[in-house]
Enzyme design. Structure first.
Site, PDB file in Angstrom:
ATOM      1  N   ARG A 148       0.854  -1.208   0.000  1.00  0.00           N
ATOM      2  CA  ARG A 148       0.000   0.000   0.000  1.00  0.00           C
ATOM      3  C   ARG A 148       0.884   1.250   0.000  1.00  0.00           C
ATOM      4  O   ARG A 148       0.548   2.266  -0.598  1.00  0.00           O
ATOM      5  CB  ARG A 148      -0.978  -0.007   1.176  1.00  0.00           C
ATOM      6  CG  ARG A 148      -1.806   1.259   1.259  1.00  0.00           C
ATOM      7  CD  ARG A 148      -3.101   1.160   2.058  1.00  0.00           C
ATOM      8  NE  ARG A 148      -3.053   0.342   3.226  1.00  0.00           N
ATOM      9  CZ  ARG A 148      -2.456   0.651   4.390  1.00  0.00           C
ATOM     10  NH1 ARG A 148      -1.838   1.817   4.524  1.00  0.00           N
ATOM     11  NH2 ARG A 148      -2.459  -0.176   5.404  1.00  0.00           N
TER      12      ARG A 148
ATOM     13  N   TYR B  16     -16.220  17.308 -15.559  1.00  0.00           N
ATOM     14  CA  TYR B  16     -16.661  15.921 -15.533  1.00  0.00           C
ATOM     15  C   TYR B  16     -17.688  15.710 -14.403  1.00  0.00           C
ATOM     16  O   TYR B  16     -17.446  16.124 -13.262  1.00  0.00           O
ATOM     17  CB  TYR B  16     -15.433  15.013 -15.354  1.00  0.00           C
ATOM     18  CG  TYR B  16     -15.807  13.587 -15.023  1.00  0.00           C
ATOM     19  CD1 TYR B  16     -16.612  12.853 -15.892  1.00  0.00           C
ATOM     20  CD2 TYR B  16     -15.371  12.990 -13.858  1.00  0.00           C
ATOM     21  CE1 TYR B  16     -16.972  11.557 -15.582  1.00  0.00           C
ATOM     22  CE2 TYR B  16     -15.723  11.689 -13.543  1.00  0.00           C
ATOM     23  CZ  TYR B  16     -16.531  10.986 -14.411  1.00  0.00           C
ATOM     24  OH  TYR B  16     -16.895   9.701 -14.095  1.00  0.00           O
TER      25      TYR B  16
ATOM     26  N   ASP C  37      -7.164  19.486 -13.896  1.00  0.00           N
ATOM     27  CA  ASP C  37      -7.481  18.175 -14.467  1.00  0.00           C
ATOM     28  C   ASP C  37      -7.066  18.233 -15.933  1.00  0.00           C
ATOM     29  O   ASP C  37      -7.709  18.903 -16.746  1.00  0.00           O
ATOM     30  CB  ASP C  37      -8.985  17.896 -14.315  1.00  0.00           C
ATOM     31  CG  ASP C  37      -9.383  16.529 -14.847  1.00  0.00           C
ATOM     32  OD1 ASP C  37      -8.653  15.988 -15.704  1.00  0.00           O
ATOM     33  OD2 ASP C  37     -10.442  16.005 -14.444  1.00  0.00           O
TER      34      ASP C  37
ATOM     35  N   LYS D 274      -7.796   7.186 -19.298  1.00  0.00           N
ATOM     36  CA  LYS D 274      -8.080   7.724 -20.622  1.00  0.00           C
ATOM     37  C   LYS D 274      -6.836   7.637 -21.527  1.00  0.00           C
ATOM     38  O   LYS D 274      -6.396   6.562 -21.839  1.00  0.00           O
ATOM     39  CB  LYS D 274      -8.617   9.145 -20.469  1.00  0.00           C
ATOM     40  CG  LYS D 274      -9.740   9.262 -19.415  1.00  0.00           C
ATOM     41  CD  LYS D 274     -10.947   8.492 -19.826  1.00  0.00           C
ATOM     42  CE  LYS D 274     -12.067   8.261 -18.857  1.00  0.00           C
ATOM     43  NZ  LYS D 274     -12.216   8.800 -17.591  1.00  0.00           N
TER      44      LYS D 274
END
Ligand SMILES: Cc1ncc(COP(=O)(O)O)c(C=O)c1O
Length: 358
Positions: free
Chosen positions: A25, A77, A149, A174
């Site tokens: 982690r 978004y 972003d 993406k």
């Protein structure tokens, strides 16, 4: 090739004495290779990988305290809007949504409480453009962080850190991944203190990607420049073709000289990308749905940025989480169709769209 370190833990030399990695982690060698690559492609010092784009956004907002204010773009978004309104508002963080394409609007609402300015440029799905350098001056004066972003532009077309942003966020799902086979997010930054804070959140909150997914994004990044060229070339041809189509009323693409954000896009991007939205002259929902369901090569699906072309209906798909009234107010009509133009033969794409639009 960077191996896929499919391990959750690492053998230690002695109690409390590890060999550089202790628990996956916190760190994983495949993820580390990816994070170093993420930093480099955004001209940043540091990169952090997350289990999704939304998880990366979530980590940025967790930098804040109750009572802090965020100025965010009103057109962005839908999942980002949903995260802000449905999760973080109840923890006492205030979000002020404005049209950031005019940076004077940011100046009007910025205050001592502003801790973060959140931009998306170009925006999803209306392709609005905000001047990153101008916003960064306002953020610096206010002592707030500026996060951009950069999912739509990709680091190939735009590097917000070079323009004064403090953090760059990506849905690596993406264009960075590029093949529609992975969900992942990324943050890039230059400031060591900010990196420490975000790494603390990444490790403590635990939204980390697995090593296989890190391998896929690492591989995707290697061809980003090779893919972005045809995305941009096909995008330019499809946008112009749509604009000349007698049944199309409006095309949203920042590469048109009469697009309101063209001059800024030209200044801060090296090309205009392969994301396009458009509306039909017959803007009935029935006709919009018919076109959306008629393409064969453009697959009807959420997401974007893969090598295969996608067609999407923001109002009922990617942006359904934004209340209709709010959507319409921001210019996102029920009749808007969004395309993620892939790297297929452009004549095949035009033929497909031509048959669907009729
Ligand atoms: C511009 C933008 N930002 C963030 C996200 C969220 O990313 P993810 O789906 O990887 O969580 C998306 C997803 O569509 C997006 O388009």
């Amino acid at each position: 090739m960077t191996p896929i370190y499919q391990t959750s833990t690492y053998v230690q030399e002695a109690p409390g004495k590890n060999k550089g990695f202790e628990y996956a982690r916190s760190q994983n060698p495949t993820r580390k290779a990816l994070e170093d690559a993420l930093a480099i492609i955004e001209n940043g010092k540091f990169g952090l990988a997350f289990s999704s784009g939304v998880a990366a956004t979530d980590a940025v907002i967790k930098l804040l305290e109750p009572g802090d204010e965020v100025i965010a773009a009103s057109d962005m978004y839908g999942g980002t809007y949903r995260l802000f309104t449905k999760i973080f508002e109840k923890f006492g963080i205030k979000f002020i949504y404005i049209d950031t394409t005019n940076t004077d609007n940011i100046k009007k609402v910025v205050s001592k409480k502003t801790k973060l300015i959140w931009l998306e440029t170009p925006t999803n799905p209306l392709m609005n453009i905000t001047d990153i350098a101008a916003a960064s001056i306002i953020a610096k004066e206010a002592g707030a962080w500026l996060c951009v972003d950069n999912t739509f532009a990709t680091p190939y077309l735009q590097n917000p850190l070079d323009l004064g942003a403090d953090i760059v966020m990506h849905s690596s799902t993406k264009y960075l991944g590029g093949h529609s086979d992975v969900i992942q997010g990324a943050l890039m930054m230059n400031d060591t203190g900010l990196r420490e804070k975000l790494y603390f959140i990444q490790k403590r909150c635990g939204a980390v990607p697995g090593p296989m997914d890190c391998f896929l994004v690492l591989r995707g990044i290697k061809t980003l420049h090779v893919r972005m060229k045809p995305h941009c070339e096909n995008g330019r041809i499809v946008a112009s073709w749509l604009r000349n189509h007698p049944k199309v009323s409006k095309v949203y693409w920042p590469g048109f000289p009469d697009h309101p954000g063209y001059a800024i896009a030209k200044k801060q991007m090296t090309d205009f990308g392969g994301m396009i939205s458009f509306e039909l002259k017959n803007d009935s929902l029935k006709e919009t749905m018919r076109v959306l369901s008629s393409t064969k090569l453009f697959a009807l699906a959420e997401s974007l940025g893969g090598v295969e072309s996608l067609i999407n209906h923001p109002a009922s798909m990617t942006h359904a989480s934004i209340p209709r009234e709010e959507r319409i107010k921001n210019g996102l009509k029920d009749s808007l169709i969004r395309l993620s133009v892939g790297i297929e033969d452009v004549d095949d794409l035009l033929e497909d769209l031509g048959k669907a639009i009729g």
